[in-house]
Design a protein around this motif. Structure first.
Motif, short mmCIF file in Angstrom:
data_model
loop_
_atom_site.label_atom_id
_atom_site.label_comp_id
_atom_site.label_asym_id
_atom_site.label_seq_id
_atom_site.Cartn_x
_atom_site.Cartn_y
_atom_site.Cartn_z
N GLY A 1 32.92 -28.90 31.62
CA GLY A 1 33.16 -30.32 31.38
C GLY A 1 32.05 -31.04 30.68
O GLY A 1 32.13 -32.26 30.47
N GLU A 2 30.99 -30.33 30.27
CA GLU A 2 29.86 -30.97 29.59
C GLU A 2 29.53 -30.20 28.32
O GLU A 2 28.68 -29.31 28.32
CB GLU A 2 28.64 -31.05 30.51
N PRO A 3 30.19 -30.52 27.21
CA PRO A 3 29.92 -29.81 25.96
C PRO A 3 28.45 -29.90 25.56
O PRO A 3 27.81 -30.94 25.73
CB PRO A 3 30.80 -30.55 24.95
N ASP A 4 27.94 -28.78 25.06
CA ASP A 4 26.55 -28.70 24.58
C ASP A 4 25.52 -28.85 25.69
O ASP A 4 24.34 -29.12 25.41
CB ASP A 4 26.29 -29.73 23.48
N VAL A 5 25.94 -28.68 26.94
CA VAL A 5 25.00 -28.61 28.06
C VAL A 5 25.12 -27.21 28.65
O VAL A 5 26.23 -26.69 28.84
CB VAL A 5 25.27 -29.68 29.13
N TRP A 6 23.98 -26.61 28.95
CA TRP A 6 23.92 -25.23 29.44
C TRP A 6 23.13 -25.19 30.73
O TRP A 6 22.20 -25.98 30.92
CB TRP A 6 23.25 -24.33 28.41
N ILE A 7 23.50 -24.26 31.61
CA ILE A 7 22.60 -23.92 32.71
C ILE A 7 21.81 -22.71 32.24
O ILE A 7 22.36 -21.78 31.65
CB ILE A 7 23.36 -23.66 34.02
N ALA A 8 20.50 -22.76 32.45
CA ALA A 8 19.62 -21.78 31.82
C ALA A 8 18.69 -21.14 32.83
O ALA A 8 18.12 -21.82 33.69
CB ALA A 8 18.80 -22.46 30.72
N ALA A 9 18.54 -19.81 32.69
CA ALA A 9 17.45 -19.10 33.34
C ALA A 9 16.27 -19.20 32.39
O ALA A 9 16.26 -18.58 31.32
CB ALA A 9 17.83 -17.64 33.58
N ALA A 10 15.30 -20.03 32.73
CA ALA A 10 14.24 -20.38 31.78
C ALA A 10 12.90 -20.48 32.50
O ALA A 10 12.84 -20.94 33.64
CB ALA A 10 14.56 -21.72 31.11
N GLY A 11 11.85 -20.08 31.81
CA GLY A 11 10.53 -20.21 32.40
C GLY A 11 10.48 -19.58 33.77
O GLY A 11 10.80 -18.40 33.95
N THR A 12 10.13 -20.37 34.76
CA THR A 12 10.00 -19.87 36.12
C THR A 12 11.16 -20.29 37.02
O THR A 12 11.06 -20.20 38.24
CB THR A 12 8.68 -20.38 36.74
N ARG B 1 2.31 -13.68 38.17
CA ARG B 1 2.87 -14.48 37.08
C ARG B 1 4.20 -13.86 36.64
O ARG B 1 4.25 -12.71 36.22
CB ARG B 1 1.88 -14.53 35.91
N SER B 2 5.26 -14.64 36.72
CA SER B 2 6.61 -14.12 36.51
C SER B 2 7.43 -15.07 35.65
O SER B 2 7.05 -16.22 35.43
CB SER B 2 7.31 -13.91 37.86
N ARG B 3 8.58 -14.57 35.20
CA ARG B 3 9.52 -15.40 34.46
C ARG B 3 10.94 -14.99 34.81
O ARG B 3 11.19 -13.90 35.32
CB ARG B 3 9.31 -15.26 32.95
N MET B 4 11.87 -15.90 34.47
CA MET B 4 13.28 -15.59 34.63
C MET B 4 13.72 -14.67 33.50
O MET B 4 13.14 -14.64 32.41
CB MET B 4 14.12 -16.87 34.63
#
Length: 295
Positions: free
Chosen positions: A69-80, A104-107
């Motif tokens: 329902g939200e065009p051009d919006v994403w849920i992201a695995a990002a950074g930490t 020190r880790s990342r998604m």
């Protein structure tokens, strides 16, 4: 149909350090360049090989899923952690659990399941054994650690009904299978071993499930994509002209497989490394599921 490297086409060649996370979303193929923090799309049916950049952020971008329902919006695995990402590159953090880890880790890779939850794994930058985790982001925005003790969490991939999740621990050469309660999102019992690769076979990376319920796996280090039956036996092996395939995505209406690849550790990389490849295949996939927010 015979799977041979000769059928592989380079769609976008050699631009990326670590292309990953390929998904089919609203008539376009969407993917990331993880370490550059960039999100790209290729439009279907145009014949164009020029990708369009959708967003850029200043932290690594492991994978995205569309927000319902939200065009051009994403849920992201990002950074930490996990964040909502808009086209202007703005991040609205839901949680950053890897800030609270001892190394020190990342998604890393992630995907939405058919019930509208978002699942994503993590890894230590130095590959510390057991430092990776799997997280689930529920529709209310709560980020829950579901599994720990992983090293490089990759995938995950879901069956069409959402009751089976496949998860790769790339460093361990193992693909796990988990039973998922589609109502609560809880795992039913512990993970079981689905496939274990032997020494010298490469490492399982990105995965997807096709219309017949079979699992496709990018095999980092082997220049292969493998297709497994739900009972775990190997059905097909497809060679690709790059040693490090990273993700696989099947077109939902056409018979095409999209494969992303990476350049790290490749001496004198050719056009097919750090690229997007396509190859005709005899089965189709499904469009990416969306994260369905209730906030």
């Amino acid at each position: 149909m015979t799977f041979t490297a000769a059928t592989v086409t380079v769609v976008v060649g050699g631009w990326y350090e670590l292309a990953e996370g390929g998904r089919w979303v609203d008539g376009r193929y969407v993917y990331v360049d993880i370490l550059a923090g960039r999100l790209y799309e290729l439009r279907d049916g145009t014949g164009a090989s020029d990708p369009r950049q959708l967003a850029q952020i200043d932290v690594p971008l492991g994978a995205v899923a569309p927000v319902s329902g939200e065009p051009d919006v994403w849920i992201a695995a990002a950074g930490t952690g996990v964040a909502l990402l808009t086209a202007d590159g703005a991040l609205e953090w839901l949680d950053r659990p890897e800030d609270r880890t001892p190394v020190r880790s990342r998604m890393n890779d992630g995907v939405a399941d058919p019930a509208g939850r978002f699942w994503a794994g993590s890894m230590a930058y130095d590959g510390t054994p057991g430092a990776g985790s799997l997280y689930r982001t529920d529709p209310d925005g709560t980020v829950v650690r579901v599994l720990d003790g992983l090293t490089i969490a990759n995938g995950p991939a879901f069956s069409a009904d959402g009751t089976t999740m496949y998860l790769a621990d790339s460093a361990a050469g193992t693909i796990l299978r988990c039973r998922v309660d589609p109502v609560s999102g809880d795992l039913s019992g512990g993970p079981e071993s689905f496939v274990r690769l032997g020494d010298g076979e490469g490492s399982p990376d990105g995965m997807t499930v096709d219309e017949e319920g079979c699992l496709w796996v990018a095999i980092w280090g082997a220049g292969e994509v493998r297709r497994y039956h739900p009972d775990g036996h190997l059905l097909h092996t497809l060679g690709v002209p790059a040693p490090h395939p990273t993700s696989v995505c099947l077109h939902p209406t056409d018979h095409r497989l999209y494969v992303t690849t990476a350049r790290p550790g490749v001496p004198d990389p050719i056009t097919a490394s750090g690229a997007v490849l396509t190859v005709p295949v005899p089965v189709r996939g499904t469009a990416a599921c969306s994260w369905r927010s209730r906030s």
